[in-house]
Design a protein around this motif. Structure first.
Motif, PDB file in Angstrom:
ATOM      1  N   GLY B   5       0.845  -1.201   0.000  1.00  0.00           N
ATOM      2  CA  GLY B   5       0.000   0.000   0.000  1.00  0.00           C
ATOM      3  C   GLY B   5       0.870   1.236   0.000  1.00  0.00           C
ATOM      4  N   VAL B   6       0.266   2.354   0.336  1.00  0.00           N
ATOM      5  CA  VAL B   6       1.041   3.606   0.356  1.00  0.00           C
ATOM      6  C   VAL B   6       1.982   3.594   1.564  1.00  0.00           C
ATOM      7  CG1 VAL B   6       0.860   6.107   0.497  1.00  0.00           C
ATOM      8  CG2 VAL B   6      -0.873   4.819  -0.741  1.00  0.00           C
ATOM      9  N   GLN B   7       3.231   3.952   1.302  1.00  0.00           N
ATOM     10  CA  GLN B   7       4.248   4.016   2.367  1.00  0.00           C
ATOM     11  C   GLN B   7       4.279   5.448   2.904  1.00  0.00           C
ATOM     12  OE1 GLN B   7       6.258   1.145   3.118  1.00  0.00           O
ATOM     13  NE2 GLN B   7       4.722   0.162   1.819  1.00  0.00           N
ATOM     14  N   PHE B   8       3.525   5.682   3.970  1.00  0.00           N
ATOM     15  CA  PHE B   8       3.287   7.072   4.394  1.00  0.00           C
ATOM     16  C   PHE B   8       4.553   7.781   4.893  1.00  0.00           C
ATOM     17  CE2 PHE B   8      -1.114   5.550   4.433  1.00  0.00           C
ATOM     18  CZ  PHE B   8      -1.697   6.576   3.711  1.00  0.00           C
ATOM     19  N   ILE B   9       5.299   7.108   5.755  1.00  0.00           N
ATOM     20  CA  ILE B   9       6.476   7.810   6.322  1.00  0.00           C
ATOM     21  C   ILE B   9       7.527   8.098   5.239  1.00  0.00           C
ATOM     22  CG2 ILE B   9       8.383   7.619   7.986  1.00  0.00           C
ATOM     23  CD1 ILE B   9       6.430   6.228   9.874  1.00  0.00           C
ATOM     24  N   THR B 324      15.536  -2.737   3.359  1.00  0.00           N
ATOM     25  CA  THR B 324      14.331  -3.301   3.986  1.00  0.00           C
ATOM     26  C   THR B 324      14.620  -4.684   4.570  1.00  0.00           C
ATOM     27  OG1 THR B 324      13.639  -4.026   1.805  1.00  0.00           O
ATOM     28  CG2 THR B 324      12.602  -2.035   2.636  1.00  0.00           C
ATOM     29  N   GLN B 325      15.426  -5.492   3.854  1.00  0.00           N
ATOM     30  CA  GLN B 325      15.737  -6.835   4.349  1.00  0.00           C
ATOM     31  C   GLN B 325      16.610  -6.801   5.603  1.00  0.00           C
ATOM     32  OE1 GLN B 325      17.185  -8.553   0.643  1.00  0.00           O
ATOM     33  NE2 GLN B 325      15.454  -9.976   0.637  1.00  0.00           N
ATOM     34  N   ALA B 326      17.352  -5.697   5.741  1.00  0.00           N
ATOM     35  CA  ALA B 326      18.193  -5.577   6.947  1.00  0.00           C
ATOM     36  C   ALA B 326      17.350  -5.240   8.172  1.00  0.00           C
ATOM     37  CB  ALA B 326      19.252  -4.503   6.733  1.00  0.00           C
ATOM     38  N   GLY B 327      16.092  -4.914   7.940  1.00  0.00           N
ATOM     39  CA  GLY B 327      15.198  -4.613   9.051  1.00  0.00           C
ATOM     40  C   GLY B 327      15.502  -3.276   9.716  1.00  0.00           C
ATOM     41  N   LEU B 328      15.921  -2.308   8.911  1.00  0.00           N
ATOM     42  CA  LEU B 328      16.245  -0.990   9.471  1.00  0.00           C
ATOM     43  C   LEU B 328      14.961  -0.187   9.689  1.00  0.00           C
ATOM     44  CD1 LEU B 328      19.370  -0.046   7.335  1.00  0.00           C
ATOM     45  CD2 LEU B 328      19.299  -1.011   9.628  1.00  0.00           C
ATOM     46  N   PRO B 329      15.026   0.824  10.549  1.00  0.00           N
ATOM     47  CA  PRO B 329      13.835   1.657  10.796  1.00  0.00           C
ATOM     48  C   PRO B 329      13.302   2.271   9.497  1.00  0.00           C
ATOM     49  CG  PRO B 329      15.620   2.241  12.289  1.00  0.00           C
ATOM     50  CD  PRO B 329      16.192   1.275  11.331  1.00  0.00           C
ATOM     51  N   VAL B 330      12.010   2.521   9.497  1.00  0.00           N
ATOM     52  CA  VAL B 330      11.370   2.974   8.256  1.00  0.00           C
ATOM     53  C   VAL B 330      11.895   4.347   7.814  1.00  0.00           C
ATOM     54  CG1 VAL B 330       9.363   4.050   9.368  1.00  0.00           C
ATOM     55  CG2 VAL B 330       9.140   3.088   7.071  1.00  0.00           C
ATOM     56  N   TRP B 331      12.354   5.157   8.760  1.00  0.00           N
ATOM     57  CA  TRP B 331      12.872   6.471   8.346  1.00  0.00           C
ATOM     58  C   TRP B 331      14.176   6.339   7.547  1.00  0.00           C
ATOM     59  CZ3 TRP B 331      17.661   8.270   9.746  1.00  0.00           C
ATOM     60  CH2 TRP B 331      18.259   7.694  10.857  1.00  0.00           C
ATOM     61  N   VAL B 332      14.945   5.273   7.821  1.00  0.00           N
ATOM     62  CA  VAL B 332      16.181   5.049   7.045  1.00  0.00           C
ATOM     63  C   VAL B 332      15.799   4.681   5.601  1.00  0.00           C
ATOM     64  CG1 VAL B 332      18.316   3.730   6.863  1.00  0.00           C
ATOM     65  CG2 VAL B 332      17.400   4.278   9.103  1.00  0.00           C
ATOM     66  N   VAL B 333      14.781   3.829   5.468  1.00  0.00           N
ATOM     67  CA  VAL B 333      14.297   3.471   4.134  1.00  0.00           C
ATOM     68  C   VAL B 333      13.796   4.731   3.425  1.00  0.00           C
ATOM     69  CG1 VAL B 333      12.720   1.976   2.846  1.00  0.00           C
ATOM     70  CG2 VAL B 333      13.544   1.244   5.081  1.00  0.00           C
ATOM     71  N   GLY B 334      13.042   5.540   4.169  1.00  0.00           N
ATOM     72  CA  GLY B 334      12.510   6.779   3.602  1.00  0.00           C
ATOM     73  C   GLY B 334      13.607   7.709   3.126  1.00  0.00           C
ATOM     74  N   LEU B 335      14.682   7.786   3.897  1.00  0.00           N
ATOM     75  CA  LEU B 335      15.809   8.648   3.526  1.00  0.00           C
ATOM     76  C   LEU B 335      16.412   8.209   2.189  1.00  0.00           C
ATOM     77  CD1 LEU B 335      17.622  10.979   4.648  1.00  0.00           C
ATOM     78  CD2 LEU B 335      19.123   9.195   5.539  1.00  0.00           C
ATOM     79  N   LEU B 336      16.598   6.899   2.057  1.00  0.00           N
ATOM     80  CA  LEU B 336      17.173   6.372   0.813  1.00  0.00           C
ATOM     81  C   LEU B 336      16.234   6.609  -0.373  1.00  0.00           C
ATOM     82  CD1 LEU B 336      19.536   4.713  -0.389  1.00  0.00           C
ATOM     83  CD2 LEU B 336      18.148   2.688  -0.030  1.00  0.00           C
ATOM     84  N   VAL B 337      14.955   6.352  -0.179  1.00  0.00           N
ATOM     85  CA  VAL B 337      13.991   6.567  -1.268  1.00  0.00           C
ATOM     86  C   VAL B 337      13.949   8.045  -1.646  1.00  0.00           C
ATOM     87  CG1 VAL B 337      11.546   6.429  -1.904  1.00  0.00           C
ATOM     88  CG2 VAL B 337      12.591   4.578  -0.632  1.00  0.00           C
ATOM     89  N   ALA B 338      13.948   8.911  -0.637  1.00  0.00           N
ATOM     90  CA  ALA B 338      13.923  10.351  -0.916  1.00  0.00           C
ATOM     91  C   ALA B 338      15.164  10.762  -1.711  1.00  0.00           C
ATOM     92  CB  ALA B 338      13.845  11.125   0.391  1.00  0.00           C
ATOM     93  N   GLY B 339      16.320  10.215  -1.353  1.00  0.00           N
ATOM     94  CA  GLY B 339      17.552  10.520  -2.091  1.00  0.00           C
ATOM     95  C   GLY B 339      17.464  10.044  -3.535  1.00  0.00           C
ATOM     96  N   GLY B 340      16.970   8.821  -3.715  1.00  0.00           N
ATOM     97  CA  GLY B 340      16.836   8.270  -5.067  1.00  0.00           C
ATOM     98  C   GLY B 340      15.861   9.071  -5.903  1.00  0.00           C
ATOM     99  N   MET B 341      14.734   9.444  -5.295  1.00  0.00           N
ATOM    100  CA  MET B 341      13.728  10.222  -6.025  1.00  0.00           C
ATOM    101  C   MET B 341      14.290  11.595  -6.422  1.00  0.00           C
ATOM    102  SD  MET B 341      10.700   8.922  -6.649  1.00  0.00           S
ATOM    103  CE  MET B 341       9.294   9.980  -6.436  1.00  0.00           C
ATOM    104  N   ALA B 342      14.978  12.234  -5.471  1.00  0.00           N
ATOM    105  CA  ALA B 342      15.531  13.565  -5.755  1.00  0.00           C
ATOM    106  C   ALA B 342      16.552  13.487  -6.888  1.00  0.00           C
ATOM    107  CB  ALA B 342      16.175  14.140  -4.496  1.00  0.00           C
ATOM    108  N   ALA B 343      17.439  12.475  -6.825  1.00  0.00           N
ATOM    109  CA  ALA B 343      18.462  12.340  -7.875  1.00  0.00           C
ATOM    110  C   ALA B 343      17.794  12.120  -9.229  1.00  0.00           C
ATOM    111  CB  ALA B 343      19.403  11.183  -7.544  1.00  0.00           C
ATOM    112  N   ALA B 344      16.827  11.219  -9.294  1.00  0.00           N
ATOM    113  CA  ALA B 344      16.175  10.909 -10.574  1.00  0.00           C
ATOM    114  C   ALA B 344      15.347  12.083 -11.074  1.00  0.00           C
ATOM    115  CB  ALA B 344      15.286   9.669 -10.412  1.00  0.00           C
ATOM    116  N   PHE B 345      14.635  12.762 -10.174  1.00  0.00           N
ATOM    117  CA  PHE B 345      13.794  13.894 -10.582  1.00  0.00           C
ATOM    118  C   PHE B 345      14.645  15.038 -11.146  1.00  0.00           C
ATOM    119  CE2 PHE B 345       9.190  14.487  -9.345  1.00  0.00           C
ATOM    120  CZ  PHE B 345       8.873  13.150  -9.423  1.00  0.00           C
ATOM    121  N   TYR B 346      15.690  15.398 -10.410  1.00  0.00           N
ATOM    122  CA  TYR B 346      16.496  16.526 -10.877  1.00  0.00           C
ATOM    123  C   TYR B 346      17.248  16.174 -12.164  1.00  0.00           C
ATOM    124  CZ  TYR B 346      15.488  19.662  -7.052  1.00  0.00           C
ATOM    125  OH  TYR B 346      14.848  20.526  -6.193  1.00  0.00           O
TER     126      TYR B 346
END
Lengths: 116, 509
Positions: B5-9, B324-346
């Motif tokens: 579903g939607v990953q809110f954090i 995600t497989q390492a079981g890290l907190p969701v904010w760490v996953v969010g940080l990586l996704v945000a970085g990837g999105m920013a790099a691809a968008f710009y």
């Protein structure tokens, strides 16, 4: 056209006098180092792979990494940075020398009694 | 890897990161000027380097490279060496001279140097094609991340991602947001390296420098799961590997949006030192990327899939799956996704804008509407931006390859066309318009020869593979440029004098 009537041109294989000649020599040296490093390391890794079923690539570990991962993944990018550093330091030094030469020329070129 | 579903954090973190960039961009708006879509903040060498690195970072760096390591192992090292080695070529052969030319785009440079509207138009067209191909790779990255964030299927994610990108560019353009590239770089490198440190720490590896720590994962894979990385050239020959590596090098030194950085440096010295700092910042990414691929393999092995053939469609998301497989907190996953999105968008936004600008400023007023006003050109640029976004979106709907491999085709085209045109334009004054136009047309043919002629003449696929054609192609194109130039009229005396007097340090002699 130069003073002696010979038409001048830019050719990396026949650099003109001035800083360009030294610059081309440095460029040639750095590019040769770069080419040798990239091709040489990969040929070396290929040879290691071919010998004793890749035994050395499993056994040789450097900085926690198998030797081929360290060479290609860590060392070569670092080498490129060092080559860039060497080039820039050389260019800075020659620009400084040229500027000093220009200042000296201006100082000695002043006529007697002329106010600077 | 479609989420349920939607990953809110993570979604909030993505929105927060974009908001940060927009606000910081608005803050620096008053201090800078923007031209041709190439704007940025340049003060000092470190700042120039961060701007170069930020401009370089894309979905290929953040997502694609790790995916390639995961899928093909040592083969991906060709990308690391090619993409970093290309900056050495740029530095020693071009950076200073391009700065001395003082032209703002690749078409500008070629049009001026070769005194030819045809050459300028051809480079503009090639730049647009490069932008489109490179953008397809970015769209794939955006679609994969959007798919994960919103729980959408791939094709729906492509459409959603495209809509978000266009909306983002329109909003940024309307507000007059300037890219704060230094801030972007430092945020992106944090978003990329911090999760890696967390994974290494969690696994009990040396986490302070995860770029070395992941070596223990390789040992674990060998000793516990019998998975070896000791056959680097098992799936690819030495020639193919070197061909790919040098193609990426030549391509890096020929990509229009990379070359444009040097026109904006405050001085020649800053241009040179900016490249070295930029290379260091870029290397920080590439020293880290293999770790994600190796760690994802380790998690596969722990799940009992050490030798299972990975799904190529999912390989581009291994940075995310590793976290995600390492079981890290969701904010760490969010940080990586945000970085990837920013790099691809710009990256995608910048490429589409530069492609649109190449059409509006170099093709439209010359071939379609001579005498077009500046206002006309701006309107056309906006329209072409939307058209290019539509074309890229259409190409992206089908999963044609991995992010890094799609990007490599754009590098091959740049290496076969713009790189030799710049190289000879700077270092051999006898090169003329006829030579450069013929050479670049041959370069285009070489780049796509394996697609066009590969089935008819199998040797073509061996010599000029689609992602690696510039290794042989670029020297062939340079040779064609030399021969045709020698057979035709030399460039004007004024241009030769300009090269001697203003571009090269000959002491004015």
């Amino acid at each position: 056209m130069s003073d002696n009537g010979v038409k001048r041109s830019i050719n990396i294989f026949r650099p003109l006098q001035g800083t360009m000649r030294g610059e081309v020599q440095v460029i040639a040296l750095l590019l040769a180092a770069c080419l040798l490093a990239v091709v040489g390391t990969q040929v070396g890794i290929w040879v290691l792979e071919e010998s004793i079923d890749g035994f050395w690539l499993t056994e040789l570990v450097f900085f926690n990494l198998p030797i081929h991962f360290w060479i290609s993944g860590q060392f070569l990018p670092l080498l490129f940075i060092v080559l860039g550093l060497v080039f820039n330091l050389w260019m800075d030094r020659h620009e400084l020398r040229r500027m000093e030469g220009t200042i000296r020329f201006r100082a000695t070129g002043r006529k007697k009694g002329e106010v600077p | 890897m479609v989420a349920k579903g939607v990953q809110f954090i993570p979604l909030l973190m993505v929105a927060g990161m974009f908001l940060l960039f927009i606000v910081s961009g608005l803050g620096s708006k008053m201090r800078q000027t923007s031209d041709y879509g190439f704007s940025g903040s340049y003060s000092g060498r470190v700042g120039s380097g961060a701007a170069i690195a930020s401009n370089w970072m894309s979905a290929a760096s953040i997502l694609g490279l790790a995916g390639l390591f995961y899928l093909k192992g040592y083969y991906a090292m060709a990308f690391v060496i090619g993409w970093t080695g290309g900056y050495v070529l740029l530095l020693v052969l071009m950076a200073t001279q391009i700065r001395r030319f003082g032209k703002f785009t690749a078409p500008d440079f070629v049009g001026f140097r070769y005194e030819s509207a045809t050459a300028r138009t051809l480079v503009a067209l090639i730049s647009i094609v490069i932008s489109v191909i490179y953008c397809v790779a970015q769209f794939r990255g955006i679609a994969l991340l959007v798919s994960w964030l919103f729980g959408l299927q791939y094709k729906e994610a492509v459409l959603t991602g495209a809509a978000l990108l266009v909306a983002f560019v329109v909003v940024s353009g309307t507000l007059g947001v300037i890219r704060n590239q230094r801030l972007q770089y430092f945020v992106l490198i944090t978003a990329f390296v911090l999760p890696l440190m967390f994974i290494n720490r969690k696994l009990g590896y040396f986490w302070v420098l995860p770029q070395f720590g992941y070596g223990e994962a390789i040992t674990t894979l060998q000793e516990q799961f019998g998975f070896f990385w000791s056959e680097p050239f098992a799936s690819i020959s030495l020639f193919q590997w070197l061909a790919l590596c040098f193609t990426l090098m030549f391509g890096t030194a020929g990509l229009p949006h990379v070359l444009s950085r040097f026109y904006l440096a405050p001085s020649m010295r800053d241009a040179r030192w900016g490249v070295v700092w930029g290379l260091f910042f870029i290397s920080l990414i590439y020293w880290s990327a293999p770790a994600y691929g190796v760690l994802a393999r380790l998690f596969d092995a722990r799940a009992g899939n050490a030798f299972k053939l990975p799904d190529p469609a999912q390989a581009d998301l291994v940075t995310l799956t590793a976290v995600t497989q390492a079981g890290l907190p969701v904010w760490v996953v969010g940080l990586l996704v945000a970085g990837g999105m920013a790099a691809a968008f710009y990256a995608a936004g910048g490429l589409l804008q530069s492609g649109a600008a190449a059409f509006a400023y170099d093709i439209y007023p010359r071939l379609i509407r001579p005498g077009a006003t500046d206002s006309d050109k701006v309107t056309v640029a906006k329209g072409v931006f939307l058209v290019l976004a539509g074309i890229v979106m259409a190409f992206s709907l089908n999963q044609v390859g991995l992010i890094a491999e799609i990007a490599a085709v754009a590098f091959a085209l740049a290496g076969n066309t713009i790189f030799p045109a710049f190289l000879l334009g700077i270092w051999w004054s006898r090169t003329n318009a006829a030579g450069v136009v013929t050479g670049m047309l041959i370069g285009v043919l070489i780049t796509f020869s394996s697609l066009l002629l590969g089935d008819l003449v199998p040797l073509v696929k061996v010599i000029f593979p689609l992602t690696s054609s510039a290794f042989i192609g670029a020297p062939v194109v340079a040779l064609v440029m030399i021969v045709v130039s020698l057979l035709t009229r030399p460039p004007s005396d004024e241009m030769v004098a300009f090269l001697i007097r203003d571009v090269h340090d000959t002491g004015g002699k």
